[in-house]
Motif scaffolding. Structure first.
Motif, short mmCIF file in Angstrom:
data_model
loop_
_atom_site.label_atom_id
_atom_site.label_comp_id
_atom_site.label_asym_id
_atom_site.label_seq_id
_atom_site.Cartn_x
_atom_site.Cartn_y
_atom_site.Cartn_z
N ALA A 157 27.39 9.64 26.47
CA ALA A 157 28.36 9.59 25.72
C ALA A 157 28.94 7.85 26.12
CB ALA A 157 29.34 11.37 26.79
N SER A 158 27.86 7.63 27.48
CA SER A 158 28.30 6.36 28.21
C SER A 158 27.68 5.53 27.63
CB SER A 158 28.47 6.30 29.98
OG SER A 158 26.73 7.21 30.05
N ASP A 159 26.61 5.95 27.13
CA ASP A 159 25.85 4.56 26.76
C ASP A 159 25.12 4.97 25.47
OD1 ASP A 159 25.23 2.12 25.69
OD2 ASP A 159 23.70 2.02 27.96
N ALA A 160 26.00 5.70 24.25
CA ALA A 160 25.26 5.48 22.87
C ALA A 160 24.14 5.14 22.74
CB ALA A 160 26.14 6.61 21.95
N THR A 161 22.54 5.79 21.66
CA THR A 161 21.88 4.82 21.71
C THR A 161 21.62 5.36 20.38
OG1 THR A 161 20.47 6.91 22.01
CG2 THR A 161 20.79 4.91 23.71
N GLY A 162 22.52 5.82 19.64
CA GLY A 162 22.34 5.88 18.10
C GLY A 162 21.49 5.99 17.37
N PRO A 163 21.79 6.32 16.18
CA PRO A 163 20.00 6.64 15.18
C PRO A 163 18.87 5.80 15.86
CG PRO A 163 22.02 6.19 13.39
CD PRO A 163 22.77 5.19 14.91
N ARG A 164 17.90 6.45 15.64
CA ARG A 164 16.57 6.02 15.56
C ARG A 164 16.21 5.60 15.26
NH1 ARG A 164 11.04 9.62 15.65
NH2 ARG A 164 10.67 7.55 14.72
N ALA A 165 14.70 4.33 15.20
CA ALA A 165 14.97 3.01 14.28
C ALA A 165 14.03 4.50 13.35
CB ALA A 165 13.94 1.81 14.97
N PRO A 166 13.69 3.77 12.08
CA PRO A 166 12.51 4.70 10.98
C PRO A 166 11.09 3.89 11.86
CG PRO A 166 13.92 3.30 10.04
CD PRO A 166 14.46 3.36 11.26
N ALA A 167 10.05 5.20 11.73
CA ALA A 167 9.31 4.86 11.91
C ALA A 167 8.10 4.37 11.32
CB ALA A 167 7.88 6.53 11.74
N PRO A 168 7.61 3.22 11.43
CA PRO A 168 6.63 2.97 10.61
C PRO A 168 6.01 3.14 10.05
CG PRO A 168 5.70 2.51 12.72
CD PRO A 168 6.64 3.55 13.19
N PRO A 169 5.33 2.60 8.85
CA PRO A 169 5.58 2.60 7.22
C PRO A 169 4.42 4.06 6.95
CG PRO A 169 5.61 0.32 7.63
CD PRO A 169 6.22 1.14 8.65
N SER A 170 3.18 3.71 7.97
CA SER A 170 1.93 3.90 8.17
C SER A 170 1.50 4.91 9.47
CB SER A 170 0.44 3.03 7.44
OG SER A 170 0.48 1.71 8.34
N ARG A 171 1.59 5.92 9.52
CA ARG A 171 0.96 6.36 10.70
C ARG A 171 -0.47 7.42 11.08
NH1 ARG A 171 4.71 6.30 14.27
NH2 ARG A 171 4.30 8.13 15.89
N ASP A 172 -0.92 6.75 11.00
CA ASP A 172 -2.03 7.73 11.55
C ASP A 172 -2.27 8.22 12.01
OD1 ASP A 172 -4.77 8.78 11.04
OD2 ASP A 172 -5.79 6.89 11.98
N PRO A 173 -2.67 9.77 12.19
CA PRO A 173 -2.38 11.00 12.97
C PRO A 173 -3.76 11.45 13.31
CG PRO A 173 -3.00 11.82 10.82
CD PRO A 173 -2.24 10.46 10.53
N SER A 174 -4.64 10.83 13.15
CA SER A 174 -5.67 11.29 13.51
C SER A 174 -6.87 10.52 15.08
CB SER A 174 -6.77 10.27 12.56
OG SER A 174 -6.82 9.60 12.55
N PRO A 175 -6.74 11.43 16.12
CA PRO A 175 -7.07 10.69 17.16
C PRO A 175 -7.73 9.07 17.50
CG PRO A 175 -7.42 12.99 17.53
CD PRO A 175 -7.82 12.59 15.88
N ARG A 176 -7.16 8.51 18.30
CA ARG A 176 -8.56 7.42 18.84
C ARG A 176 -8.67 7.25 20.13
NH1 ARG A 176 -4.65 2.33 19.94
NH2 ARG A 176 -2.94 2.77 18.41
#
Length: 448
Positions: free
Chosen positions: A253-272
């Motif tokens: 309430a004292s410092d709202a951050t607002g909506p999060r930025a969209p995730a990058p368009p390509s995200r590789d879910p495989s572990p590295r």
């Protein structure tokens, strides 16, 4: 030295700051979309080295039994079939001895006082606003609670901590808003050198300082495991979390951050695997499961804490700084134009779900002491999982695996210990001698 810090709460970000100051190449990995979105987000905000105290204290088991019989209680206990819960409770009960309490409290105060020194030194070079206030007032509702506080006051006297015992009228002179309270304290303890501030706001500013120093933050990234070979950590296995469109960061309430930025368009879910010379684990309650496969036993258990944040509607009838209802173990803290009411310990549920009983206790405490300061319907509620060890002091330093370091177990006082803990661990990682004695602050105390 290439170093990875796991966790972007105030503990992890403070560790990253000091590592970068010592010339390390630092990467911070966090599964949330920003810093301080877990336990660091909605805590009480109190930096009170003189007050930090183990939950395991003389008389506490009996007091907790009495709490369970009251509708407004700072404790919620939900027995489960989880053996870890009962092992933790058994260890906790052993630590409620007076001699053990004194040792544990002194250890906690050692790192907390050092942490405040580190914070002040940091602010001398990096001044920014995070709702800081000075002074801390403990309020007692009954003579029984005053009696239970005597061992803690004895430790304060022995440590030379400045404090004043006072009656109800003196409490109201420190906090004039108490003139409109519905109850009157039988006594109070004032610690003028203690302070408070918004932990989440501070951590966000600290992140900016870290990034200016070259620290890289990887958000929305899960830790799949540690890469350990022949007793030495070689890196961290990570994977990008699936894109979570529409999700918002929790608002403060004292410092709202607002909506999060969209995730990058390509995200590789495989572990590295990210290679590292050193890895610091600062993942809160998740830390124990991560290091357990390598023979590192950390007795962490999640004890849930709750808070409510409300805008001030009457400045004259609101608190000026920070207070603690010692009877109901609930803090009320002023952050500029908002109030934070925080407390309750829920043992036995690992899920971050809100409990109506806990929320009612928070609002009762606010209504008892400052009934006209804020509008209850405006409250924004929060719940977090405190990473508690049974005896109280955090676990800093070596894990027993070469290159793998711990900065965990701060419980409800992580904000008060954050800068000191971060500096101690950074010193150890870079083979410097810390400024304070680490006896009783490492995993070695359990091995003994």
């Amino acid at each position: 030295m290439k170093t990875i810090v796991l966790g972007a709460g105030v503990i992890g970000v403070a560790t990253a700051y000091y590592l970068s100051e010592r010339g390390c190449d630092v990467t911070v990995i966090e599964r949330e979309p920003g810093v301080a979105l877990g336990t660091s987000f909605g805590n009480a905000g109190v930096i009170a080295p003189g007050y930090v105290t183990p939950w395991a204290a003389p008389g506490m088991p009996l007091k907790l039994v009495k709490y369970l019989l009251k509708p407004a209680s700072p404790l919620i206990f939900r027995p489960t079939l989880d053996p870890a819960q009962w092992r933790w409770i058994a260890r906790w009960l052993r630590e409620c001895d007076l001699a053990r309490f004194r040792v544990n409290k002194q250890r906690m105060q050692r790192i907390a006082h050092y942490s405040r020194e580190c914070l002040h030194a940091f602010l001398a070079a990096h001044a920014f606003d995070y709702g800081r206030s000075q002074g801390y007032l403990q309020l007692f509702r009954s003579g029984y609670d005053v009696e239970l506080a005597q061992p803690a006051l004895a430790v304060l006297r022995d440590a030379g901590v400045v404090y004043r015992e006072m009656d109800a009228d003196e409490c109201a002179r420190i906090e004039p808003g108490l003139q409109w309270s519905r109850v009157k304290p039988v006594a109070g303890v004032y610690l003028p050198d203690d302070e408070a501030g918004d932990c989440a706001r501070f951590t966000r500013e600290l992140r900016s300082v870290c990034e200016a120093n070259g620290v890289q933050f990887l958000f929305d990234t899960d830790v799949a495991g540690l890469d350990v070979e022949q007793g030495r950590v070689r890196g961290v296995r990570i994977r990008a979390l699936p894109e979570r469109r529409g999700r918002r960061e929790p608002k403060q309430a004292s410092d709202a951050t607002g909506p999060r930025a969209p995730a990058p368009p390509s995200r590789d879910p495989s572990p590295r695997t990210l290679a590292a010379d050193a890895v610091v684990v600062a993942l809160g309650v998740e830390s124990a499961a991560l290091v357990a496969p390598f023979g590192v036993r950390v007795p962490l258990y999640p004890v849930k804490g709750y808070s409510a944040t409300l805008p001030v509607v009457d400045d004259q009838k609101a608190p000026r700084a920070a207070l603690m209802d010692e009877s109901l173990k609930t803090a009320i803290t002023r952050f500029d134009t908002h109030l934070r009411v925080a407390g309750t310990a829920e043992l036995g549920n690992r899920h971050a779900t809100l409990r109506e009983q806990a929320l009612q206790t928070l609002m009762k405490v606010l209504d008892d002491w400052f009934p006209h300061a804020a509008t209850p319907s405006s409250a924004q509620f929060w719940v977090g999982r405190r990473p508690m060890v049974p005896d109280g002091p955090p676990l800093l330093g070596p894990s027993g695996v070469d290159g793998l370091w711990l900065n965990v177990g701060h419980g409800s006082t992580g904000w008060a210990m954050s800068m000191g803990s971060g500096r101690v661990v950074a010193d150890l990682v870079t083979q410097r001698t810390p400024d304070i004695d680490l006896d009783g602050l490492t995993l070695a105390r359990y091995r003994r």
